[in-house]
Scaffold this active site. Structure first.
Site, short mmCIF file in Angstrom:
data_model
loop_
_atom_site.label_atom_id
_atom_site.label_comp_id
_atom_site.label_asym_id
_atom_site.label_seq_id
_atom_site.Cartn_x
_atom_site.Cartn_y
_atom_site.Cartn_z
N LYS A 76 0.85 -1.20 0.00
CA LYS A 76 0.00 0.00 0.00
C LYS A 76 0.88 1.24 0.00
CE LYS A 76 -3.91 1.95 2.64
NZ LYS A 76 -4.78 1.74 3.82
N SER A 151 -9.71 1.81 3.11
CA SER A 151 -8.88 2.59 2.22
C SER A 151 -7.88 1.76 1.42
CB SER A 151 -8.12 3.64 3.03
OG SER A 151 -7.22 3.03 3.94
N SER A 175 -9.70 -0.64 7.25
CA SER A 175 -9.19 -0.47 5.89
C SER A 175 -8.53 -1.67 5.26
CB SER A 175 -8.21 0.69 5.83
OG SER A 175 -8.93 1.89 5.74
N1 GLN Z 1 -12.86 3.89 6.60
C1 GLN Z 1 -12.29 4.26 7.88
C2 GLN Z 1 -11.90 5.71 7.86
O1 GLN Z 1 -12.18 6.33 6.90
C3 GLN Z 1 -11.11 3.40 8.17
C4 GLN Z 1 -9.89 3.87 7.51
C5 GLN Z 1 -8.71 3.02 7.81
O2 GLN Z 1 -8.83 1.98 8.44
N2 GLN Z 1 -7.56 3.53 7.41
O3 GLN Z 1 -11.36 6.22 8.78
#
Ligand code: GLN
Length: 485
Positions: A76, A151, A175
């Site tokens: 990532k 994400s 994410s």
């Molecule tokens: N979707 C969640 C957020 O927007 C989790 C993001 C993540 O785990 N990096 O914060």
């Protein structure tokens, strides 16, 4: 040549049926044929081939192959690799190059993994759909009009579409798990502190964990074993002994196992099709000797509110370093110090990142600190107590990974609160720091993937993977991703 697991690939490599060079060339070819899907931000075409040739020579020379010998991986793009662009899918870091390797990357490299490239994501890991990327959205490999989740959307899509075998993601509130659920693969977030965060760009430091996205539980166990362990460079990394995850996974017996099913996870917000599949798959555990126990996790509906207060507070502080002076983007329109800060941040950050910085600054401000930040910290403690208590009575907590199947690109971008609800089942494990995963269990009536989410007690990743393996849909019933050509 397609391999359904690393064990398959490894035996072909070690028996000389194929070579790292041939396998890597195959993956790079597939990556090229998917260029339009925006899954990778950077591809290491030449470096990966060079590395593959070196590994083939190493094997030919009689050296012992590493535990991940020849494993084609994606990383990532918020995890540092020395000398390589590290964008966090943000204009702010569009041309920024890392000056060191993340500990996780070093560990993979020392076990002979091959890195194919850096994957797309929501900007600074903020989002649930990969639509918040400055590099554009990524299509879901099962339906190109839908999102892959976020994400770590690029990492999940890369594994699902066969553009790498295993990928690293990061998980602050879901994410790794939510995109894994949307893309029909396994996504594991270990216990907070299990994997070093050194070299992971901080979003909310008391939540962030590097996680693994893979085709199956066995690959996840293997890669976790390489990544896990204390790191002197990360004071929050844990010195808890690293288990033999594969062995623990295999030793797990369903006989007498207590699976807690919280009624709060099956409320009106849950898509009925998803609910049925999850319940049916959990029932199948009972048939094989496990006990399903109805449990209560009251106040689960406070998870999202507490999470978004705490992570935005931490983000507002962590992202203060992107000021136009130290890293990445600097506005050309600035004419003094203060306009450099303001313009660089205004032009460099996207809308969601700005929204969170503002929200986080607000909840930490003197006048509102007690009402929001302190209150959310107290809620965090209550959650920790409740989950500890629950996991004293059951071995694992099970439910859906996401309240709905993958949604359409653009469907939720206008309403951030709607988007935040995508994480309703994944954020509690992040709030309490416990390990959790999503395992692919089947498909809804329209053929979209459905995942089951498991949460277990601290450092019980091996047993959790063992339970997940009993839920995992058989390899033979894996639906081919449509973009698999
Ligand atoms: N979707 C969640 C957020 O927007 C989790 C993001 C993540 O785990 N990096 O914060």
């Amino acid at each position: 040549m397609q391999f359904s697991s690393y064990a398959d690939l490894r035996s072909s490599l070690l028996s000389g049926k194929t070579t790292c060079e041939a396998v890597t060339a195959g993956y790079l070819e597939r990556i090229r044929s998917h260029e339009g899907d925006n899954i990778y931000i950077t591809v290491f075409a030449e470096e990966a081939m060079e590395r593959a040739r070196q590994l083939d020579l190493k094997l030919a020379g009689g050296a012992a192959p590493g535990r991940l010998f020849g494993l084609p991986m994606a990383i990532k793009d918020n995890i540092s690799m020395k000398g390589v662009r590290l964008t966090c899918a943000s204009k702010m870091l569009e041309n920024y190059e890392s000056v060191y390797d993340a500990t996780a990357v070093q560990r993979l490299e020392s076990e002979d993994a091959i890195f194919l490239g850096k994957t797309n994501m929501d900007e600074f890991a903020m989002g649930s759909s990969n639509e918040n990327s400055a590099f554009g959205p990524v299509p879901n490999p099962f339906d190109s009009t839908r999102v892959p989740g976020g994400s770590s959307g690029g990492s999940a899509a890369a594994v699902a579409a066969g553009l790498c075998m295993v990928a690293l993601g990061s998980d602050t509130g879901g994410s790794v798990r939510q995109p894994a659920g949307f893309c029909d693969i396994v996504g594991l977030k270990p216990t907070y502190g299990r994997i070093s965060r050194y070299g992971l760009v901080a979003f909310a430091s008391s939540f962030d964990q590097i996680g693994v996205l893979s085709l199956n539980c066995r690959d996840a166990a293997l890669v976790l074993g390489v990544l896990a362990g204390v790191d002197p460079r990360d004071a929050t990394s844990s010195s808890h002994p690293v288990a033999s995850y594969g062995e623990e996974m295999d030793a797990l017996s369903l006989e007498g196992l207590r699976v807690g099913v919280p009624e709060e996870f099956f409320n009106e917000g849950l898509n009925p099709d998803v609910a049925n599949i999850v319940r049916e798959r959990l029932e199948s555990l009972r048939e094989r000797g496990a006990e399903l126990i109805d449990i209560k996790l009251p106040n689960s509906d406070y998870a999202i509110a507490a999470y978004y207060i705490l992570v935005t507070a931490e983000a507002s502080s962590n992202l203060a370093r992107f000021d136009g002076a130290r890293y990445g983007y600097r506005s050309a329109a600035a004419d003094d110090l203060s306009s450099m800060y303001v313009k660089s941040r205004t032009e460099g950050f996207g809308a969601e990142v700005k929204r969170r910085i503002m929200l986080g600054t607000y909840v930490l401000s003197a006048g509102y600190y007690d009402t929001y930040y302190k209150k959310a910290q107290q809620v965090r403690r209550v959650f920790q107590d409740r989950y500890r208590e629950a996991l004293g009575k059951v071995d694992v907590i099970a439910g859906p990974t996401s309240p709905f199947p993958p949604f359409g690109i653009g469907d939720k971008t206008a309403d951030p609160l709607e988007m935040y609800l995508a994480d309703v089942y994944t954020v509690p494990a992040s709030i309490v720091g416990m390990p959790a995963l999503s395992v692919p269990v089947g498909y809804d009536s329209t053929g979209l993937p459905v995942g089951i989410h498991l949460i277990s007690n601290f450092f019980e990743e091996g047993r959790m993977l063992g339970i997940a393996r009993h839920l995992e849909r058989p390899e033979s019933s894996r639906k081919p991703a449509i973009s698999n050509h």
